[in-house]
Structure formats: structure tokens, C-alpha cells
Design an enzyme around this catalytic site. Structure first.
Site, mmCIF file in Angstrom:
data_model
loop_
_atom_site.group_PDB
_atom_site.id
_atom_site.type_symbol
_atom_site.label_atom_id
_atom_site.label_comp_id
_atom_site.label_asym_id
_atom_site.label_seq_id
_atom_site.Cartn_x
_atom_site.Cartn_y
_atom_site.Cartn_z
ATOM 1 N N HIS A 54 0.836 -1.200 0.000
ATOM 2 C CA HIS A 54 0.000 0.000 0.000
ATOM 3 C C HIS A 54 0.872 1.253 0.000
ATOM 4 C CE1 HIS A 54 0.428 -0.812 4.463
ATOM 5 N NE2 HIS A 54 0.807 0.453 4.383
HETATM 6 P P1 TYD Z 1 -2.327 -4.176 8.015
HETATM 7 O O1 TYD Z 1 -2.669 -2.814 7.492
HETATM 8 O O2 TYD Z 1 -2.967 -5.355 7.381
HETATM 9 O O3 TYD Z 1 -0.762 -4.352 7.943
HETATM 10 P P2 TYD Z 1 0.150 -4.291 6.621
HETATM 11 O O4 TYD Z 1 -0.743 -4.003 5.456
HETATM 12 O O5 TYD Z 1 1.106 -3.137 6.853
HETATM 13 O O6 TYD Z 1 0.860 -5.576 6.510
HETATM 14 O O7 TYD Z 1 -2.653 -4.167 9.574
HETATM 15 C C1 TYD Z 1 -3.042 -5.318 10.272
HETATM 16 C C2 TYD Z 1 -4.182 -4.978 11.227
HETATM 17 O O8 TYD Z 1 -3.744 -4.058 12.237
HETATM 18 C C3 TYD Z 1 -5.375 -4.345 10.554
HETATM 19 O O9 TYD Z 1 -6.532 -4.940 11.091
HETATM 20 C C4 TYD Z 1 -5.328 -2.898 10.952
HETATM 21 C C5 TYD Z 1 -4.609 -2.932 12.291
HETATM 22 N N1 TYD Z 1 -3.803 -1.738 12.564
HETATM 23 C C6 TYD Z 1 -4.221 -0.828 13.522
HETATM 24 O O10 TYD Z 1 -5.300 -0.983 14.140
HETATM 25 N N2 TYD Z 1 -3.449 0.261 13.785
HETATM 26 C C7 TYD Z 1 -2.274 0.480 13.144
HETATM 27 O O11 TYD Z 1 -1.577 1.470 13.423
HETATM 28 C C8 TYD Z 1 -1.861 -0.467 12.128
HETATM 29 C C9 TYD Z 1 -0.577 -0.255 11.370
HETATM 30 C C10 TYD Z 1 -2.659 -1.556 11.883
#
Ligand code: TYD
Length: 136
Positions: A54
Site C-alpha cells: 500500500h
Molecule cells: P495491516 O494494514 O494489514 O498491515 P500491513 O498491510 O502493513 O501488513 O494491519 C493489520 C491490522 O492491524 C489491521 O486490522 C489494521 C490494524 N492496525 C491498527 O489498528 N493500527 C495500526 O496502526 C496499524 C498499522 C494496523
């Protein structure tokens, strides 16, 4: 700050070392070009997993692999770059327009992320064609 994925945005953090071991500091705007509003860390990553995929509208981030190592690919729609984070003193600055993907996590990798904004799902661009439309 140059916003080109081909330019290195590696920040070498100072290590304070003595006979007791090492200590590294990231101190808000003294070390990095934003105030830290949020901290999260990625760990226990399963073998073969890719995370990220992303970009953002506003959020700037600093990534440090405080244990183990992983690889980050960056794409600003024009250029692609790969960075290996393999030291607790090596930080990577991610700008909002860096489409990023993290992979090659070692089992002991703890990837620390310092972010400029509070979590907001609306600040994510998860669709690559939308990313190109916004930043291309
Ligand atoms: P996600 O966005 O899937 O991680 P990445 O795409 O970077 O691998 O995040 C995993 C989960 O954590 C998702 O349910 C959203 C939650 N999250 C939060 O609640 N707060 C945050 O600051 C972040 C980074 C993720």
C-alpha cells in the site's frame, strides 16, 4: 527531503556503545523529518509472507529492523528500489507516495515503525491502479 524512490532515504542512526552494549535513539524531529504520533511493530511473521502492499495520502514512516532482517521494496510509480533492513541502526524513511512491500522476514525479525499520523484506514491506498492515478 528528496521524494524519489531511487534516492537513498536510509538514515544511519547513531549507536552509543560502551562495554555494556549498544543504545540507539530516534528523537522526533531531531533525528527524522516528522513528529512521531504512532509506533507499531511487526513480528512473528510467517515464512514467505509479504506485508504492506500500500501507499498513503499523508503518513510518513520510519522503519527499523530492531532484530533480524527483512527486505522492503519501494515504488514511487517511476522507479523501484529494494532496501534490506538488517541493523538496529539503519532506518528507512518512507514517504506517503512510496508503494511499499515487506518480505524476506527472518523468524526473529521485529520491524519497528514510527509514523507521523494516528491510524486512519482512510489514509491507505491499497489499490495499485488508484496509487498510479494519485501519484503517477
Ligand atoms: P495491516 O494494514 O494489514 O498491515 P500491513 O498491510 O502493513 O501488513 O494491519 C493489520 C491490522 O492491524 C489491521 O486490522 C489494521 C490494524 N492496525 C491498527 O489498528 N493500527 C495500526 O496502526 C496499524 C498499522 C494496523
Amino acid at each position: 527531503m528528496n521524494n524519489n524512490a531511487n534516492e537513498s532515504r536510509i538514515i544511519q542512526l547513531t549507536e552509543f556503545g560502551d562495554e555494556r552494549g549498544l543504545l540507539t535513539v530516534v528523537e522526533g524531529s531531531n533525528t527524522i523529518p516528522f513528529e512521531i504520533k504512532r509506533v507499531f511493530y511487526i513480528y512473528g511473521t510467517a515464512n514467505g509472507v509479504n506485508r504492506g502492499l500500500h501507499a498513503h495520502y499523508k503518513t510518513r514512516q520510519l522503519l527499523v529492523s530492531v532484530s533480524g532482517s527483512c527486505t522492503i521494496s519501494l515504488d514511487d510509480t517511476k522507479r523501484k528500489k529494494e532496501v534490506v533492513l538488517d541493523s538496529p541502526s539503519k532506518a528507512l524513511l518512507l514517504e506517503p507516495n512510496d508503494w511499499h512491500e515487506m518480505y524476506n522476514f527472518t523468524p526473529d525479525c521485529v520491524l519497528l515503525v514510527l509514523a507521523s499520523h494516528l491510524y486512519d484506514s482512510e489514509d491507505y491506498i491499497r489499490d495499485y491502479s488508484k496509487f498510479v492515478e494519485v501519484y503517477g
